[in-house]
Design a protein around this motif. Structure first.
Motif, mmCIF file in Angstrom:
data_model
loop_
_atom_site.group_PDB
_atom_site.id
_atom_site.type_symbol
_atom_site.label_atom_id
_atom_site.label_comp_id
_atom_site.label_asym_id
_atom_site.label_seq_id
_atom_site.Cartn_x
_atom_site.Cartn_y
_atom_site.Cartn_z
ATOM 1 N N ILE A 1 0.839 -1.206 0.000
ATOM 2 C CA ILE A 1 0.000 0.000 0.000
ATOM 3 C C ILE A 1 0.872 1.252 0.000
ATOM 4 O O ILE A 1 0.570 2.234 -0.701
ATOM 5 N N HIS A 2 1.958 1.231 0.746
ATOM 6 C CA HIS A 2 2.885 2.373 0.760
ATOM 7 C C HIS A 2 3.444 2.613 -0.645
ATOM 8 O O HIS A 2 3.510 3.764 -1.112
ATOM 9 N N TRP A 3 3.812 1.525 -1.331
ATOM 10 C CA TRP A 3 4.305 1.655 -2.709
ATOM 11 C C TRP A 3 3.229 2.266 -3.598
ATOM 12 O O TRP A 3 3.510 3.143 -4.428
ATOM 13 N N ALA A 4 1.992 1.814 -3.430
ATOM 14 C CA ALA A 4 0.905 2.298 -4.280
ATOM 15 C C ALA A 4 0.711 3.802 -4.111
ATOM 16 O O ALA A 4 0.556 4.531 -5.098
ATOM 17 N N TYR A 5 0.736 4.281 -2.881
ATOM 18 C CA TYR A 5 0.562 5.719 -2.646
ATOM 19 C C TYR A 5 1.712 6.521 -3.251
ATOM 20 O O TYR A 5 1.488 7.560 -3.885
ATOM 21 N N LEU A 6 2.919 6.037 -3.062
ATOM 22 C CA LEU A 6 4.089 6.770 -3.550
ATOM 23 C C LEU A 6 4.078 6.837 -5.079
ATOM 24 O O LEU A 6 4.260 7.917 -5.666
ATOM 25 N N HIS A 7 3.836 5.720 -5.732
ATOM 26 C CA HIS A 7 3.912 5.703 -7.191
ATOM 27 C C HIS A 7 2.670 6.301 -7.839
ATOM 28 O O HIS A 7 2.765 6.856 -8.946
ATOM 29 N N CYS B 1 -13.613 5.088 -2.612
ATOM 30 C CA CYS B 1 -13.681 5.143 -1.157
ATOM 31 C C CYS B 1 -15.102 5.487 -0.693
ATOM 32 O O CYS B 1 -15.605 4.928 0.286
ATOM 33 N N ARG B 2 -15.742 6.425 -1.385
ATOM 34 C CA ARG B 2 -17.100 6.830 -0.999
ATOM 35 C C ARG B 2 -18.068 5.649 -1.106
ATOM 36 O O ARG B 2 -19.010 5.543 -0.334
ATOM 37 N N ALA B 3 -17.813 4.763 -2.061
ATOM 38 C CA ALA B 3 -18.667 3.586 -2.224
ATOM 39 C C ALA B 3 -18.338 2.490 -1.213
ATOM 40 O O ALA B 3 -19.047 1.486 -1.145
ATOM 41 N N GLY B 4 -17.267 2.666 -0.443
ATOM 42 C CA GLY B 4 -16.837 1.627 0.475
ATOM 43 C C GLY B 4 -16.160 0.471 -0.237
ATOM 44 O O GLY B 4 -16.054 -0.634 0.309
ATOM 45 N N ALA B 5 -15.683 0.722 -1.463
ATOM 46 C CA ALA B 5 -15.077 -0.340 -2.263
ATOM 47 C C ALA B 5 -13.632 -0.613 -1.883
ATOM 48 O O ALA B 5 -13.080 -1.653 -2.253
ATOM 49 N N LEU B 6 -12.976 0.321 -1.188
ATOM 50 C CA LEU B 6 -11.582 0.154 -0.768
ATOM 51 C C LEU B 6 -11.510 0.231 0.750
ATOM 52 O O LEU B 6 -12.061 1.140 1.362
ATOM 53 N N GLU B 7 -10.799 -0.711 1.335
ATOM 54 C CA GLU B 7 -10.692 -0.775 2.796
ATOM 55 C C GLU B 7 -9.229 -0.822 3.206
ATOM 56 O O GLU B 7 -8.331 -1.014 2.383
ATOM 57 N N ASN B 8 -9.004 -0.648 4.501
ATOM 58 C CA ASN B 8 -7.652 -0.743 5.076
ATOM 59 C C ASN B 8 -6.653 0.186 4.393
ATOM 60 O O ASN B 8 -5.474 -0.125 4.264
ATOM 61 N N GLY B 9 -7.137 1.358 3.944
ATOM 62 C CA GLY B 9 -6.238 2.302 3.298
ATOM 63 C C GLY B 9 -5.830 1.907 1.896
ATOM 64 O O GLY B 9 -4.925 2.512 1.315
ATOM 65 N N LEU B 10 -6.489 0.890 1.315
ATOM 66 C CA LEU B 10 -6.112 0.385 -0.010
ATOM 67 C C LEU B 10 -6.281 1.462 -1.078
ATOM 68 O O LEU B 10 -7.203 2.271 -1.032
ATOM 69 N N LEU B 11 -5.383 1.442 -2.050
ATOM 70 C CA LEU B 11 -5.446 2.352 -3.187
ATOM 71 C C LEU B 11 -5.118 1.562 -4.444
ATOM 72 O O LEU B 11 -4.157 0.795 -4.467
ATOM 73 N N LEU B 12 -5.933 1.730 -5.487
ATOM 74 C CA LEU B 12 -5.611 1.153 -6.792
ATOM 75 C C LEU B 12 -4.782 2.185 -7.562
ATOM 76 O O LEU B 12 -5.286 3.265 -7.868
ATOM 77 N N ASP C 1 0.295 -3.892 -12.064
ATOM 78 C CA ASP C 1 1.129 -3.018 -11.234
ATOM 79 C C ASP C 1 1.195 -3.471 -9.775
ATOM 80 O O ASP C 1 2.279 -3.620 -9.210
ATOM 81 N N LEU C 2 0.030 -3.692 -9.162
ATOM 82 C CA LEU C 2 0.014 -4.053 -7.746
ATOM 83 C C LEU C 2 0.567 -5.460 -7.527
ATOM 84 O O LEU C 2 1.357 -5.699 -6.601
ATOM 85 N N ARG C 3 0.177 -6.376 -8.383
ATOM 86 C CA ARG C 3 0.668 -7.754 -8.240
ATOM 87 C C ARG C 3 2.176 -7.841 -8.508
ATOM 88 O O ARG C 3 2.891 -8.569 -7.809
ATOM 89 N N GLU C 4 2.650 -7.119 -9.510
ATOM 90 C CA GLU C 4 4.081 -7.186 -9.812
ATOM 91 C C GLU C 4 4.912 -6.569 -8.699
ATOM 92 O O GLU C 4 5.992 -7.070 -8.382
ATOM 93 N N GLU C 5 4.425 -5.479 -8.113
ATOM 94 C CA GLU C 5 5.179 -4.877 -7.012
ATOM 95 C C GLU C 5 5.198 -5.814 -5.806
ATOM 96 O O GLU C 5 6.224 -5.948 -5.135
ATOM 97 N N THR C 6 4.084 -6.463 -5.528
ATOM 98 C CA THR C 6 4.049 -7.415 -4.416
ATOM 99 C C THR C 6 5.000 -8.579 -4.678
ATOM 100 O O THR C 6 5.727 -9.014 -3.770
ATOM 101 N N ALA C 7 5.001 -9.063 -5.924
ATOM 102 C CA ALA C 7 5.934 -10.135 -6.268
ATOM 103 C C ALA C 7 7.385 -9.660 -6.134
ATOM 104 O O ALA C 7 8.263 -10.415 -5.699
ATOM 105 N N PHE C 8 7.642 -8.404 -6.493
ATOM 106 C CA PHE C 8 8.985 -7.842 -6.358
ATOM 107 C C PHE C 8 9.393 -7.796 -4.883
ATOM 108 O O PHE C 8 10.525 -8.145 -4.523
ATOM 109 N N LEU C 9 8.467 -7.361 -4.028
ATOM 110 C CA LEU C 9 8.772 -7.300 -2.591
ATOM 111 C C LEU C 9 9.047 -8.688 -2.033
ATOM 112 O O LEU C 9 9.950 -8.865 -1.203
ATOM 113 N N GLU C 10 8.284 -9.665 -2.483
ATOM 114 C CA GLU C 10 8.517 -11.034 -2.022
ATOM 115 C C GLU C 10 9.880 -11.538 -2.497
ATOM 116 O O GLU C 10 10.611 -12.196 -1.746
#
Length: 511
Positions: free
Chosen positions: A190-196, A335-346, A418-427
């Motif tokens: 999530i931190h990566w998502a906000y920064l990028h 966010c207004r729709a409640g579609a993203l939780e736990n600070g998630l960002l697409l 983007d999100l999956r590749e960054e997670t795979a990179f972190l792993e």
């Protein structure tokens, strides 16, 4: 061959509207059918070219709802003609729609010889358009189910591409994916998502954000989870937080005309888009904000996000900062729709940056035809006169289909690539760091740099990097990192290929 329906109305009357994407044309055919990018109409079913109401009713039945054209054509039809047609078919679906819209646009009433009977009908056909529940008119027994209201309304057609993308439930899959990660990995992703998201949103505007700009925009993105309704004061505060030049800070929606220019082109030809005049902009922003505060919980939130984001940038309510805010509004709508939780960002801006040509093409589906209705006189760089020759209906009623399609494509790409590749990179980083740390004694901060450089360079430690770190690690360490990294990257590619295949979006912006 001659035009019929909306195309004929545009041809015969002095109205200003975006050309219809699929014009109806009389052709030697036995039935009404779509052929390529035209609607073929047999001669016997085509209304007379001089019959305006007949062409309106034909268009309503066979082409759908085009409020931009109807708002300009219906006031030209005398009430007596509608009353006569209504008398012949008092419960007819299409004459009722025409009468309902005539009254709404004119502000006068049409006399009914008998009350309308039967069930309520919806103005927009749900099989053709994305719709939502709306106000009902008892006189005509019609429900306005459009995406907005009769002061400002977008249309989104249920194209095969949009229908397919909506079936993916992208927000739901994003929540499930993030929820499946260990807490620490989730926080890092999530931190990566906000920064990028921040960096690429600025990069689209050809800006490199300072550390202070980045910090403020990240704070802005996080505020979206507060689900604060859009108001003029709130949008002004958001604009002020993204603009650093004190001369560009807004105190309200703009009170002067602005325009967008194509880089490297001088003169009137360099003016690529002109938003609505200030008075109209303010009125339409009120309608757009009302839609933004209601629609995300009533329709698919990504559909609402596409309308809100592109609608905002087309209205351009500020003199600066509109682009970044328009992309923020995608996040805000989710966010207004409640579609993203736990600070998630697409990170949709990351995907948009990779598809800038398609982004521009999508913007131009609206901006290019509207530009034709502005008379631009270029005196010099400081003196430009802008005279609007079109109808307000151009900005009030617009086809958001390509914009929603693009938004869905970018959200899907942001999740699946983007999100999956960054997670795979972190792993991969964690696995490689641990393997090296268990075998060699290298200072932690330096090892992190080495591992990051190696993974970012496709599993290779360059000669310059080896020289830079020659007093930190031995050649044996470099070789081990390379070997382990390449093995990990190979396994990662195989896993990603097995999991899914995602191609960059290439579909035409008009769907």
């Amino acid at each position: 061959m001659r035009n019929v329906g909306y195309a004929l109305l545009q041809e015969r009357l002095p109205i200003t509207a975006v050309p219809v994407a699929c014009p109806a044309l009389v052709q030697p055919t036995t039935r009404i059918e779509k052929i390529a990018h035209t609607l073929a109409v047999p001669p016997k079913l085509a209304p007379d070219a001089d019959d305006l109401l007949g062409n309106v009713l034909f268009a309503l039945k066979h082409e759908g709802i085009n409020l931009s054209i109807l708002a300009q054509v219906l006031p030209r039809i005398p009430a007596i003609e509608l009353e006569a047609a209504l008398k012949r078919s008092p419960n007819g679906v299409y004459i009722r729609k025409a009468c309902y819209l005539w009254e709404a646009f004119i502000g006068k009433e049409i006399e009914q010889h008998a009350p309308v009977r039967g069930k309520f009908i919806q103005l927009f056909e749900p099989a053709q358009y994305i719709t939502r529940s709306g106000a009902r008119n008892s006189k005509w027994r019609i429900e306005f189910n459009g995406l907005g209201d009769l002061t400002y309304c977008a249309t989104v057609e249920r194209s095969p591409a949009i229908t397919e993308l909506l079936g993916h439930d992208i927000p739901g899959r994003a929540r499930a994916f993030i929820g499946s990660l260990p807490p620490l990995m989730m926080d890092r992703a999530i931190h990566w998502a906000y920064l990028h998201e921040t960096q690429d949103s600025f990069a689209i505007e050809r800006e490199a954000p300072t550390q202070d700009k980045s910090r403020r925009f990240i704070q802005l993105l996080r505020q979206a989870h507060d689900r604060q309704p859009l108001t003029e004061d709130y949008l002004v505060a958001l604009q002020n937080s993204t603009v650093t030049n004190p001369f560009d800070l807004a105190a309200a929606f703009r009170h002067q005309q602005n325009h967008l220019g194509a880089s490297g082109i001088r003169g009137a030809a360099g003016i690529s888009y002109v938003p609505p005049p200030p008075e109209l902009c303010r009125e339409l922003m009120e309608s757009l904000m009302r839609f933004a505060n209601e629609a995300p919980t009533q329709i698919d939130p990504l559909v609402a996000a596409g309308i809100i984001s592109f609608g905002f940038v087309f209205l351009h309510p500020f003199m600066d900062g509109n682009g970044r805010l328009s992309r923020f509004l995608i996040h805000q709508a989710l966010c207004r729709a409640g579609a993203l939780e736990n600070g998630l960002l697409l990170p949709v801006s990351v995907a948009m940056k990779d598809a800038e040509s398609l982004y521009l093409k999508t913007l131009q589906t609206f901006s290019r035809p509207v530009r034709d209705f502005w008379d631009v006189q270029w005196i010099d760089a400081d003196t430009i006169t802008l005279d609007f020759k079109g109808s307000d209906a151009l900005y009030r009623y617009w086809d958001a289909t390509p914009c929603v399609l693009f938004t869905l494509q970018m959200a899907k790409h942001a999740l699946e690539v983007d999100l999956r590749e960054e997670t795979a990179f972190l792993e991969a980083f964690d696995t490689l760091y641990k393997a090296v740390d268990e075998r060699f004694d290298v200072r932690g901060s330096e090892l992190s740099k080495l591992v990051m450089m190696c993974l970012s360079n496709d599993g290779v430690i360059s000669k310059n990097c080896r020289k830079q770190f020659q007093y930190i690690a031995s050649e044996e360490v470099f070789d081990f990192i390379e070997q382990a990294a390449q093995q990990g990257l190979e396994a990662r590619r195989a896993l990603l290929d097995e999991d899914h295949t995602v191609e960059p979006p290439t579909e035409r912006a008009d769907g």
